[in-house]
Design an enzyme around this catalytic site. Structure first.
Site, PDB file in Angstrom:
ATOM      1  N   LYS A 157      36.023  71.709  35.424  1.00 10.63           N
ATOM      2  CA  LYS A 157      34.672  71.239  35.218  1.00 10.63           C
ATOM      3  C   LYS A 157      34.673  70.130  34.164  1.00 10.63           C
ATOM      4  O   LYS A 157      35.694  69.981  33.499  1.00 10.63           O
ATOM      5  CB  LYS A 157      33.772  72.390  34.787  1.00 10.63           C
ATOM      6  N   HIS A 187      35.883  79.157  34.216  1.00 15.03           N
ATOM      7  CA  HIS A 187      36.637  80.267  33.624  1.00 15.03           C
ATOM      8  C   HIS A 187      35.748  81.452  33.240  1.00 15.03           C
ATOM      9  O   HIS A 187      36.236  82.560  33.084  1.00 15.03           O
ATOM     10  CB  HIS A 187      37.509  79.782  32.455  1.00 15.03           C
ATOM     11  N   ASP A 244      27.805  70.782  29.890  1.00 22.40           N
ATOM     12  CA  ASP A 244      29.036  71.461  29.453  1.00 22.40           C
ATOM     13  C   ASP A 244      28.957  72.968  29.692  1.00 22.40           C
ATOM     14  O   ASP A 244      29.964  73.601  30.022  1.00 22.40           O
ATOM     15  CB  ASP A 244      29.245  71.184  27.952  1.00 22.40           C
ATOM     16  N   HIS A 249      28.834  77.236  33.371  1.00 27.93           N
ATOM     17  CA  HIS A 249      29.048  78.649  33.088  1.00 27.93           C
ATOM     18  C   HIS A 249      27.799  79.539  33.192  1.00 27.93           C
ATOM     19  O   HIS A 249      27.810  80.559  33.858  1.00 27.93           O
ATOM     20  CB  HIS A 249      29.645  78.807  31.701  1.00 27.93           C
ATOM     21  N   LYS A 335      26.107  74.780  20.106  1.00 35.30           N
ATOM     22  CA  LYS A 335      27.220  74.672  19.154  1.00 35.30           C
ATOM     23  C   LYS A 335      26.679  74.834  17.728  1.00 35.30           C
ATOM     24  O   LYS A 335      25.502  74.609  17.475  1.00 35.30           O
ATOM     25  CB  LYS A 335      27.874  73.287  19.269  1.00 35.30           C
TER      26      LYS A 335
HETATM   27  C1  BG6 Z   1      34.232  75.270  27.828  1.00 28.89           C
HETATM   28  C2  BG6 Z   1      33.314  74.275  27.154  1.00 28.89           C
HETATM   29  O1  BG6 Z   1      34.192  75.112  29.216  1.00 28.89           O
HETATM   30  O2  BG6 Z   1      33.834  76.587  27.483  1.00 28.89           O
HETATM   31  C3  BG6 Z   1      33.348  74.473  25.654  1.00 28.89           C
HETATM   32  O3  BG6 Z   1      33.718  72.944  27.478  1.00 28.89           O
HETATM   33  C4  BG6 Z   1      33.044  75.909  25.301  1.00 28.89           C
HETATM   34  O4  BG6 Z   1      32.434  73.594  25.013  1.00 28.89           O
HETATM   35  C5  BG6 Z   1      33.933  76.861  26.093  1.00 28.89           C
HETATM   36  O5  BG6 Z   1      33.255  76.083  23.910  1.00 28.89           O
HETATM   37  C6  BG6 Z   1      33.529  78.311  25.868  1.00 28.89           C
HETATM   38  O6  BG6 Z   1      34.463  79.155  26.492  1.00 28.89           O
HETATM   39  P1  BG6 Z   1      34.915  80.534  25.868  1.00 28.89           P
HETATM   40  O7  BG6 Z   1      35.831  81.139  26.866  1.00 28.89           O
HETATM   41  O8  BG6 Z   1      35.542  80.240  24.567  1.00 28.89           O
HETATM   42  O9  BG6 Z   1      33.641  81.350  25.712  1.00 28.89           O
END
Ligand code: BG6
Length: 481
Positions: A157, A187, A244, A249, A335
């Protein structure tokens, strides 16, 4: 039984494979993919024979020695096992490097051919862990070099920037790969606790009957992060929190939370069920969304002094179907916030408590009637309810029923999100990967908002966003402050 024989007996060992890792010098490869592949290797979940070919364009200046060193330090720094010893050497000798610059992948084609011969592999997987502008040129070069035939493509992504670019990207992919060869990775769907949403809903008779507007008042998915954009200024300026995190997600997890029960838990049924939900999302506009920007963002390297990029999003999403009509889904992520967590909460209708007249009730009444799923690793679930307090009255107070993965199960075989998805791709199982249609539907639902976004409101680092974020969810409250 040793770990590896157990995995083999259960048919979890993939056939011999060659995996080409584009973006081999990048952060994702270093932090997640290489250590993840090594963890699979240690668990007996890699093919008996395999080759991983790291690749990056010539201008990156990486060579075989540099790659070997990167692999070692990546496992040592980010892996769960030591980057040394006989096991590690066994893994490392199956990794090699081949620089490849678009549009000419003829050198890479020879390297893949040689790796196939050495391993007897028929499975070839190309993992595009590269910045989005490189997607199309790399895919076209694979096609031109004849490398795409019968191969699988894993693509990272953000999948497009808007509906138009997502459609263009899908078209570019389909010129070279057929849809069933494409693995669009998110993911979050590889996380155990996210997959457990499906188990909780569809393997039990307790929860699913209440999983609808007759019982639920609202649903919220809260994913704050404490980390800032951390040196990713240039990428983030182009992307922002909505692209993002939300369109990728959070809306994918919402798909799991809101879908109708699929006939089977396979790729076709699961994606069809998700796509139906995505098609029922009422297009978002700025009336239902708050954008925030953390104080200090404008002075981060790579960020424009007058940037309007959002680092936080809170959204109220409506799903226009029979199951969810009238139930708001609240999403929040950002963030530099006050916590790093990922929590889905289902709020139940509260019964009339008048019959408890004279008894002590908690301040929020029955607001604690919630099913709370912590989607972190290893994850937990809590059911909040009111219980009688001991004594000579009918006073009630909040109580909790809880399940915790780490305390309830042996998490020895647990896979990190990327590991699970890498393994699925090696097996040729696309169940947890996203389909072209679903992604386009999400961009479609996002179009009015992205065409006319709200201005970001500033919020202090370490907070949970500006006041407008709390107002958006009123009369309810965010689970995490
Ligand atoms: C990523 C984003 O896909 O996922 C990031 O680009 C984010 O900005 C991250 O911090 C969060 O993933 P996880 O697995 O750490 O919750």
């Amino acid at each position: 039984m040793t770990e590896s024989t157990r995995q083999e007996q259960e048919g979890l060992r993939p056939d011999p494979a060659v995996m080409v890792l584009f973006g081999a010098s990048g952060d994702l490869a270093k932090r997640k993919l290489i250590p993840g592949l090594y963890h699979l290797y240690r668990g007996g979940l890699m093919p008996k024979d395999f080759r991983i070919v790291g690749s990056a364009p010539a201008q990156v200046g990486m060579d075989s020695d540099g790659f070997a060193e990167m692999v070692r330090s990546s496992v040592a720094t980010f892996g769960r096992q030591e980057g040394a010893g006989a096991d590690f050497e066994g893994f490392a000798k199956r990794l090699s490097y081949c620089s490849a610059s678009t549009p000419d992948f003829s050198g890479l084609a020879s390297a893949v051919e040689a790796a196939k011969k050495e391993t007897g592999a028929e499975t070839v997987i190309f993992y595009l862990a590269v910045p989005p502008p490189a997607f199309v040129p790399v895919i076209a070069a694979l096609g031109k070099a004849g490398l795409s035939k019968g191969a699988r493509l894993i693509i990272e992504k953000p999948f497009g920037y808007d509906l138009k670019s997502a459609k263009e990207l899908n078209r570019a992919i389909h010129r070279v790969f057929s849809e069933d060869e494409v693995y669009r990775i998110d993911h979050f769907l590889g996380k155990e606790a996210v997959q457990n949403i499906l188990a909780l809903r569809f393997a039990n008779g307790i929860f699913e009957p209440a999983w609808n507007r007759s019982f639920l008042e609202y649903v919220q998915l809260d994913v704050p992060e404490t980390l800032t954009i951390e040196g990713r200024g240039a990428f983030y300026e182009e992307t922002g929190a909505y692209r993002d995190m939300i369109v990728t997600h959070l809306l994918q997890v919402l798909g799991f939370l809101a879908m109708e029960p699929p006939a089977r838990l396979d790729s076709r049924s699961l994606n069809a069920a998700k796509n139906k939900v995505f098609g029922a999302i009422r297009p978002l506009t700025k009336d239902d969304v708050v954008f925030g920007q953390y104080e200090g963002y404008l002075t981060e390297p790579g960020v424009a002094a007058d940037s309007r990029t959002e680092t936080l999003v809170a959204a109220r999403v409506w799903i226009d179907n029979d199951r969810w009509s009238g139930v708001p889904f609240y999403l929040r992520t950002g963030k530099a916030m006050g916590a790093s967590k990922s929590v889905a909460t289902l709020g139940f209708h509260v019964p009339d408590l008048d019959r408890f007249e004279g008894a002590a009730l908690p301040a929020g009444g029955g607001a604690c009637n919630q099913l709370v799923m912590d989607l972190g690793d290893p994850g937990s679930i809590e059911v909040g309810f009111l219980a009688k307090t001991p004594g000579a009255t009918m006073d009630v107070a909040p109580a909790v029923l809880s399940f915790n993965y780490a305390e309830s199960f042996n998490v020895r075989y647990e896979l990190a999100a990327y590991e699970r998805l890498l393994h699925d791709a090696l097996l040729g199982d696309r169940t947890l990967f996203n389909a072209a249609e679903g992604i386009e539907k999400l961009w479609e639902a996002s179009a009015p908002l992205l065409n006319d976004p709200p201005l970001p409101i500033s919020y202090p680092k370490g907070s949970f966003g500006p006041d407008e974020v709390s107002k958006l969810i009123g009369p309810y409250a965010w689970k995490l402050g």
